[in-house]
Write an enzyme that holds these catalytic residues in place. Structure first.
Site, PDB file in Angstrom:
ATOM      1  N   LYS A 132     -58.175  29.819  -5.832  1.00 35.65           N
ATOM      2  CA  LYS A 132     -57.318  29.031  -6.734  1.00 35.65           C
ATOM      3  C   LYS A 132     -57.581  27.540  -6.552  1.00 35.65           C
ATOM      4  CE  LYS A 132     -52.941  27.740  -5.548  1.00 35.65           C
ATOM      5  NZ  LYS A 132     -52.602  26.343  -5.834  1.00 35.65           N
ATOM      6  N   ASN A 133     -57.633  27.089  -5.310  1.00 36.98           N
ATOM      7  CA  ASN A 133     -57.743  25.649  -5.077  1.00 36.98           C
ATOM      8  C   ASN A 133     -59.126  25.104  -5.406  1.00 36.98           C
ATOM      9  OD1 ASN A 133     -55.103  25.614  -4.395  1.00 36.98           O
ATOM     10  ND2 ASN A 133     -55.400  25.224  -2.203  1.00 36.98           N
TER      11      ASN A 133
ATOM     12  N   ARG B  11     -48.377  20.966  -9.938  1.00 38.53           N
ATOM     13  CA  ARG B  11     -48.699  19.679  -9.338  1.00 38.53           C
ATOM     14  C   ARG B  11     -50.196  19.378  -9.362  1.00 38.53           C
ATOM     15  NH1 ARG B  11     -49.752  16.832  -5.496  1.00 38.53           N
ATOM     16  NH2 ARG B  11     -48.470  14.998  -5.140  1.00 38.53           N
TER      17      ARG B  11
ATOM     18  N   CYS C  41     -41.820  18.318  -4.370  1.00 38.97           N
ATOM     19  CA  CYS C  41     -41.621  19.741  -4.616  1.00 38.97           C
ATOM     20  C   CYS C  41     -41.028  20.350  -3.364  1.00 38.97           C
ATOM     21  CB  CYS C  41     -42.929  20.426  -5.003  1.00 38.97           C
ATOM     22  SG  CYS C  41     -44.058  20.580  -3.632  1.00 38.97           S
TER      23      CYS C  41
ATOM     24  N   ARG D  93     -44.807  14.653  -1.575  1.00 38.39           N
ATOM     25  CA  ARG D  93     -46.077  14.751  -2.286  1.00 38.39           C
ATOM     26  C   ARG D  93     -46.435  13.504  -3.102  1.00 38.39           C
ATOM     27  NH1 ARG D  93     -47.275  20.423  -2.924  1.00 38.39           N
ATOM     28  NH2 ARG D  93     -49.411  19.665  -2.986  1.00 38.39           N
ATOM     29  N   PRO D  94     -46.585  12.347  -2.451  1.00 39.97           N
ATOM     30  CA  PRO D  94     -46.998  11.156  -3.198  1.00 39.97           C
ATOM     31  C   PRO D  94     -48.452  11.262  -3.670  1.00 39.97           C
ATOM     32  CG  PRO D  94     -47.039  10.706  -0.844  1.00 39.97           C
ATOM     33  CD  PRO D  94     -46.506  12.108  -1.003  1.00 39.97           C
TER      34      PRO D  94
ATOM     35  N   ASP E 145     -50.240   8.213  -3.869  1.00 40.44           N
ATOM     36  CA  ASP E 145     -50.690   6.835  -3.625  1.00 40.44           C
ATOM     37  C   ASP E 145     -52.165   6.759  -3.231  1.00 40.44           C
ATOM     38  OD1 ASP E 145     -49.631   8.207  -1.306  1.00 40.44           O
ATOM     39  OD2 ASP E 145     -50.020   6.388  -0.176  1.00 40.44           O
ATOM     40  N   LEU E 146     -52.652   7.746  -2.479  1.00 41.20           N
ATOM     41  CA  LEU E 146     -54.061   7.684  -2.048  1.00 41.20           C
ATOM     42  C   LEU E 146     -55.007   7.907  -3.235  1.00 41.20           C
ATOM     43  CD1 LEU E 146     -53.739   9.696   1.294  1.00 41.20           C
ATOM     44  CD2 LEU E 146     -54.065   7.220   1.066  1.00 41.20           C
TER      45      LEU E 146
ATOM     46  N   ASP F 151     -51.481  26.129   4.439  1.00 36.06           N
ATOM     47  CA  ASP F 151     -51.199  27.201   3.473  1.00 36.06           C
ATOM     48  C   ASP F 151     -51.124  28.582   4.121  1.00 36.06           C
ATOM     49  OD1 ASP F 151     -51.045  25.348   1.473  1.00 36.06           O
ATOM     50  OD2 ASP F 151     -52.960  25.835   0.536  1.00 36.06           O
TER      51      ASP F 151
ATOM     52  N   ARG G 135     -48.345  32.347  -9.106  1.00 37.19           N
ATOM     53  CA  ARG G 135     -49.106  31.117  -9.293  1.00 37.19           C
ATOM     54  C   ARG G 135     -50.417  31.167  -8.526  1.00 37.19           C
ATOM     55  NH1 ARG G 135     -46.695  26.662  -6.746  1.00 37.19           N
ATOM     56  NH2 ARG G 135     -48.724  25.903  -7.325  1.00 37.19           N
TER      57      ARG G 135
END
Ligand code: UD1
Length: 465
Positions: free
Chosen positions: A22-23, A105, A129, A134-135, A137-138, A333, A425
């Site tokens: 998935k990822n 996300r 979430c 979960r920013p 910014d990076l 995970d 999901r």
């Protein structure tokens, strides 16, 4: 809303083929925005996140086709490996709307490709979430280093590439540092690497994420004509090119699905043979399994990312100390699944979460099943118990739900895991997969037996890993 009803106590026995990751699927699908040529991806898992990504890409002018030979399997049967071909036909839309981003996300991984190819991107900020703040910014800092201006407007991040000498909008290669408080960022690395492929000049990404899904994205981009070195290590060098073409790639297998099935075999005292197993990407996890008394045998073969291995356990579980870290450390995970396993060990374990320090919503639910867990800051002390007992429990996010299912497989009596749309999901028909290994598990909808979901037949989901 669907739930799983599980009667625990049956050892899992049999064979399981690991699906494509998935990822990997999500950022690789987004990479199709970088070209107007077809991009074919093989072994794409049939998941609601993949369907959500198709919807988002369609809004952005990129259509996905399934070859006509594919079919939906009969109820309860796993699907054959799935091939998708994506093609961008409309090159103007740049807006990933909040309504879509909030359901998934990982939608944020369209940011880099849109900005690189269209000179502009407007992507709703995903927000937090169940597993943390979960920013992004990076991601934004990395793309700003490539020359993009970044503004916030009505909850959207709006990024614009600078104008080049010919007046066209194009990013400019640069040195980019992607380290944050919790290590690097996986999708941030995917965004910056994808964006840099079409930038003018050389980009050096330092403190890049080393996950195998990043290496897979680099493989696809390279097949499309990109010039990338070092993907899969903390330092990636990208030399920008003027355009990218089509490509055809088989996804790397899903190490988290593989680890979940291994943990299921272990917690039930079963014996499962995994094929297409990315054992080479799971060393931190199999090291803990071995420490806990689980046997992991690799069959001889050349490709350690598509290996055959047998996972079994016939002795009591031993405790272990686990700290999640970015790859190649122990994957966050697989933290919830490992907690379920160690809940039944003979002794005390400590699990420390260093990637998402708030990712512990499963603790309260596992406690309802008899686990003895003391949660303090980013750590949980797991005092092993002799047995877990079935209970109705609530899934809070994708991997936490998997931990509850594993606990249910080992528990005495009946466990009902509610809100399994989280599981849909990221796991392709987990109920069917576990049932084929001998588990007593069935899917029910509002208390009634449910047919497996059809395409698009999913409730809105909370964004998560
Ligand atoms: C990806 C995976 C997810 C996995 C996670 C960590 C996908 C689709 N999802 O998520 O399954 O759990 O990696 O292995 O691939 N962070 C910042 N600023 C940022 C970005 C991240 O501080 O701009 C923090 C996060 O809050 C977290 C850590 O960095 O604490 C790692 O997050 P990140 O690697 O970005 O996770 P994702 O890529 O979203």
């Amino acid at each position: 809303m669907d739930a799983f009803v599980i009667r625990g106590g049956r050892p899992l026995v049999g064979q399981f083929r690991v699906n494509g990751a998935k990822n990997a699927a999500l950022p690789l699908m987004a990479a199709a925005l970088l070209t107007d040529q077809p991009v074919t991806l093989r072994d794409v898992p049939d998941l609601s996140d993949v369907r959500n990504m198709r919807t988002l890409l369609a809004e952005l002018g990129c259509e996905t086709q399934d070859p006509p030979t594919q079919f939906t399997p009969p109820p309860g049967r796993p699907s054959p490996p799935r091939t998708l071909t994506l093609r961008t036909t409309v090159g103007t839309p740049v807006h990933a709307r909040y309504e879509l981003v909030r359901t998934m996300r990982a939608s944020v991984c369209v940011l880099g490709p849109l900005l690189a190819r269209r000179g502009r991107a407007r992507v709703a900020m995903p927000g937090g979430c169940a597993i943390g703040d979960r920013p992004i910014d990076l991601h934004l800092r990395g793309l700003a280093a490539l020359g993009a201006s970044v503004e916030l407007d009505a909850g959207d991040a709006v990024l614009t590439a600078p104008r080049g000498p010919g007046g066209e909008r194009r990013l400019v290669g640069a040195r980019v540092y992607l380290g944050g408080r919790f290590g690097s960022t996986v999708l941030g690395t995917a965004n910056v690497m994808a964006a840099a492929t079409l930038a003018r000049g050389r980009t050096l990404i330092e403190c890049a994420a080393c996950e195998p899904e990043i290496a897979d994205l680099a493989r696809l981009l390279t097949a499309m004509g990109a010039r990338i070195d070092g993907a899969g290590t903390p330092r990636i060098v990208v030399d920008g090119v003027d355009r990218l073409g089509g490509a055809d790639l088989t996804l790397v297998p899903d190490r988290i699905e593989a680890g979940t099935i291994m943990a299921a075999a272990a917690i039930t005292g079963g014996r499962v043979t995994l094929t297409n197993c990315p054992i080479d990407a799971l060393l931190a996890f199999t090291d803990i399994l071995t420490a806990a008394g689980v046997t992991v045998e690799e069959e001889p073969g050349a490709d350690l990312m598509r290996a055959t291995c047998v996972v079994s356990r016939d002795t009591p579980l031993r405790p272990a100390h686990v700290t999640t870290q970015p790859h190649p450390g122990f994957p966050t995970d697989l933290q919830a699944q490992t907690m379920a396993l160690l809940a039944l060990a003979r002794g005390n374990s400590v699990i420390t979460e260093r990637v998402f320090p708030q990712r512990f919503l499963h603790v309260a639910e596992l406690t309802r099943m008899g686990a003895r867990l003391d949660h303090e800051g980013p750590s949980v002390v797991v005092s092993g118990v002799d047995r877990l007992v079935g209970a109705p429990v609530m899934a809070s996010d994708l991997r936490a739900s998997a931990g509850l299912v594993l606990a249910g497989l080992a528990a005495q009596g009946e466990t009902t895991v509610r809100r399994v749309y989280h599981l849909d999901r990221g796991y392709e028909r987990l109920d069917a997969a576990l049932a084929s290994l001998g588990a007593d598990i069935r899917r029910v909808r509002d208390g009634q037996p449910a047919a497996p979901p059809a395409v698009g037949d999913f409730a809105p989901v909370a964004a998560g890993a």
